[in-house]
Design an enzyme around this catalytic site. Structure first.
Site, PDB file in Angstrom:
ATOM      1  N   LYS A 212       5.280  38.586  -2.781  1.00 60.60           N
ATOM      2  CA  LYS A 212       4.013  38.680  -3.335  1.00 60.60           C
ATOM      3  C   LYS A 212       3.336  39.803  -2.853  1.00 60.60           C
ATOM      4  O   LYS A 212       4.101  40.612  -1.955  1.00 60.60           O
ATOM      5  CB  LYS A 212       3.437  37.394  -2.957  1.00 60.60           C
ATOM      6  CG  LYS A 212       4.009  36.002  -3.445  1.00 60.60           C
ATOM      7  CD  LYS A 212       3.254  34.855  -3.429  1.00 60.60           C
ATOM      8  CE  LYS A 212       2.181  34.974  -4.914  1.00 60.60           C
ATOM      9  NZ  LYS A 212       1.440  33.873  -4.799  1.00 60.60           N
TER      10      LYS A 212
ATOM     11  N   LYS B  27       1.636  24.566  -3.835  1.00 60.98           N
ATOM     12  CA  LYS B  27       0.076  23.777  -3.504  1.00 60.98           C
ATOM     13  C   LYS B  27       0.098  22.591  -3.670  1.00 60.98           C
ATOM     14  O   LYS B  27      -0.242  21.842  -4.560  1.00 60.98           O
ATOM     15  CB  LYS B  27      -1.070  24.357  -4.440  1.00 60.98           C
ATOM     16  CG  LYS B  27      -1.430  26.089  -4.348  1.00 60.98           C
ATOM     17  CD  LYS B  27      -2.369  26.518  -5.150  1.00 60.98           C
ATOM     18  CE  LYS B  27      -2.469  27.979  -5.355  1.00 60.98           C
ATOM     19  NZ  LYS B  27      -3.251  28.753  -6.209  1.00 60.98           N
TER      20      LYS B  27
ATOM     21  N   GLU C 151       6.408  39.850  -7.667  1.00 62.24           N
ATOM     22  CA  GLU C 151       4.938  39.971  -8.050  1.00 62.24           C
ATOM     23  C   GLU C 151       4.691  41.285  -8.477  1.00 62.24           C
ATOM     24  O   GLU C 151       5.000  42.267  -7.669  1.00 62.24           O
ATOM     25  CB  GLU C 151       3.900  39.292  -7.172  1.00 62.24           C
ATOM     26  CG  GLU C 151       2.685  39.330  -7.891  1.00 62.24           C
ATOM     27  CD  GLU C 151       1.679  38.703  -6.647  1.00 62.24           C
ATOM     28  OE1 GLU C 151       1.815  37.446  -6.786  1.00 62.24           O
ATOM     29  OE2 GLU C 151       0.889  39.424  -6.193  1.00 62.24           O
TER      30      GLU C 151
ATOM     31  N   ARG D 179       0.804  -1.117  -0.074  1.00 58.19           N
ATOM     32  CA  ARG D 179       0.092   0.120  -0.031  1.00 58.19           C
ATOM     33  C   ARG D 179       0.791   1.297  -0.087  1.00 58.19           C
ATOM     34  O   ARG D 179       0.454   2.265  -0.684  1.00 58.19           O
ATOM     35  CB  ARG D 179      -0.997  -0.082   1.348  1.00 58.19           C
ATOM     36  CG  ARG D 179      -1.598   1.351   1.499  1.00 58.19           C
ATOM     37  CD  ARG D 179      -2.566   1.608   0.027  1.00 58.19           C
ATOM     38  NE  ARG D 179      -3.242   0.526  -0.503  1.00 58.19           N
ATOM     39  CZ  ARG D 179      -3.841   0.635  -2.014  1.00 58.19           C
ATOM     40  NH1 ARG D 179      -3.750   1.450  -2.617  1.00 58.19           N
ATOM     41  NH2 ARG D 179      -4.388  -0.499  -2.182  1.00 58.19           N
TER      42      ARG D 179
ATOM     43  N   ASP E 297       0.852  39.077 -12.163  1.00 59.95           N
ATOM     44  CA  ASP E 297      -0.325  38.467 -11.286  1.00 59.95           C
ATOM     45  C   ASP E 297      -1.758  38.749 -11.897  1.00 59.95           C
ATOM     46  O   ASP E 297      -2.009  40.089 -11.716  1.00 59.95           O
ATOM     47  CB  ASP E 297      -0.188  38.863  -9.868  1.00 59.95           C
ATOM     48  CG  ASP E 297      -1.476  38.046  -9.030  1.00 59.95           C
ATOM     49  OD1 ASP E 297      -1.552  36.906  -9.000  1.00 59.95           O
ATOM     50  OD2 ASP E 297      -2.010  39.036  -8.138  1.00 59.95           O
TER      51      ASP E 297
END
Length: 284
Positions: A167, A135, A200, A100, A222
């Site tokens: 950012k 992510k 950004e 597994r 962005d």
């Protein structure tokens, strides 16, 4: 495997073993003799891009160094139902313990590689590269990043430690682009660190501010439209790398790439995937 990935992979496999086996695989221990030998095969049950063979071998040898591994297909191979990726033979208790763990890893990695290859195909003939993002599933990032590369994509930063990415929140809290960029350069100089800086921007005017502050290694556009992106690429004029991000879909990404941007980052490569179906079954 890149050398810098190995510590993450080793820790991940150790955690996976503890999580699944705990104080013992009591099902196998109660009905399979210790020295009983057997053979299994990894069978692909869906079309896609195979990924994780290298990691499967590490899992098997971590559980039992005496396992015999016969690899038939390499990572990156396009597979179809019925294809056999490898055979493995050894103690049945060890094989059943590994089943597994290696399936979970290979199915997800193959799903990420397949998704990535699908996106990369949409940019065929253009110089723009598809990038992954952060992510990812916590703890699984290194395998997700490896799978993206296997699928033909490129890796963005691994984490917060190997690139400075300014950012919107960093810029706003720092007081503006100039303060953020200048602060980044000062921080790296004081610590003798050599990592890239990306900034950004949210408007064409922001690009001028970045270069007024001394420039960076890459500028991220962005939530720009394709029309804005084309103007932004012209404004940058090759002075640094360029990246498009935010709200870009499979249907629109080629339009962005045709603007001449160097990279397009796509979170869906790792957070909107479907694992590839496969099984590890007994064989002669």
């Amino acid at each position: 495997m890149k050398a810098e990935y190995k510590p993450f992979v080793d820790e991940l496999i150790e955690l996976a073993i503890k999580e699944d086996i705990g104080d013992g695989d009591h099902t196998s221990l109660c009905c399979i003799p210790y020295d009983e030998q057997g053979k299994m095969r990894l069978l692909c049950k869906q079309e896609g891009v195979l990924a994780g063979v290298e990691i499967a071998q590490i899992v098997l040898h971590r559980l039992d160094p005496e396992m015999k591994f016969e690899q038939l297909l390499e990572d990156g191979t396009r597979v179809k139902p019925g294809d056999v990726a490898f055979y493995v033979s050894g103690r049945l208790q060890s094989l059943l313990q590994a089943e597994r763990i290696l399936l979970n890893i290979m199915q997800r990695m193959s799903g990420v590689a397949t998704q990535t290859a699908f996106y990369v195909k949409h940019l065929e003939g253009l110089h723009t590269k598809v990038l992954d993002t952060r992510k990812t599933t916590p703890g699984m990032r290194v395998l997700d990043k490896m799978a993206v590369k296997i699928g033909g994509g490129e890796n963005h930063r691994i984490g917060l430690f190997d690139m400075i990415l300014l950012k919107d929140n960093h810029i706003d809290f720092a007081g503006g682009i100039r303060q953020a960029v200048e602060g980044s350069k000062k921080y790296l100089a004081e610590r003798g660190k050599m990592i890239p800086i990306e900034c950004e921007v949210r408007s064409l005017e922001d690009i001028d501010e970045v270069f007024a502050a001394g420039g960076v290694d890459r500028i991220m556009f962005d939530n720009f439209t394709p029309e804005m992106t084309r103007k932004a690429v012209e404004k940058v004029a090759g002075r640094c790398e360029t990246e498009s991000s935010g709200g870009i879909t499979l249907e629109t990404m080629r339009a962005y790439a045709e603007c001449g941007v160097d990279f397009i980052s796509v979170g869906a490569l790792t957070h909107q995937i479907r694992s590839l179906d496969m099984s590890l079954k007994a064989c002669e």
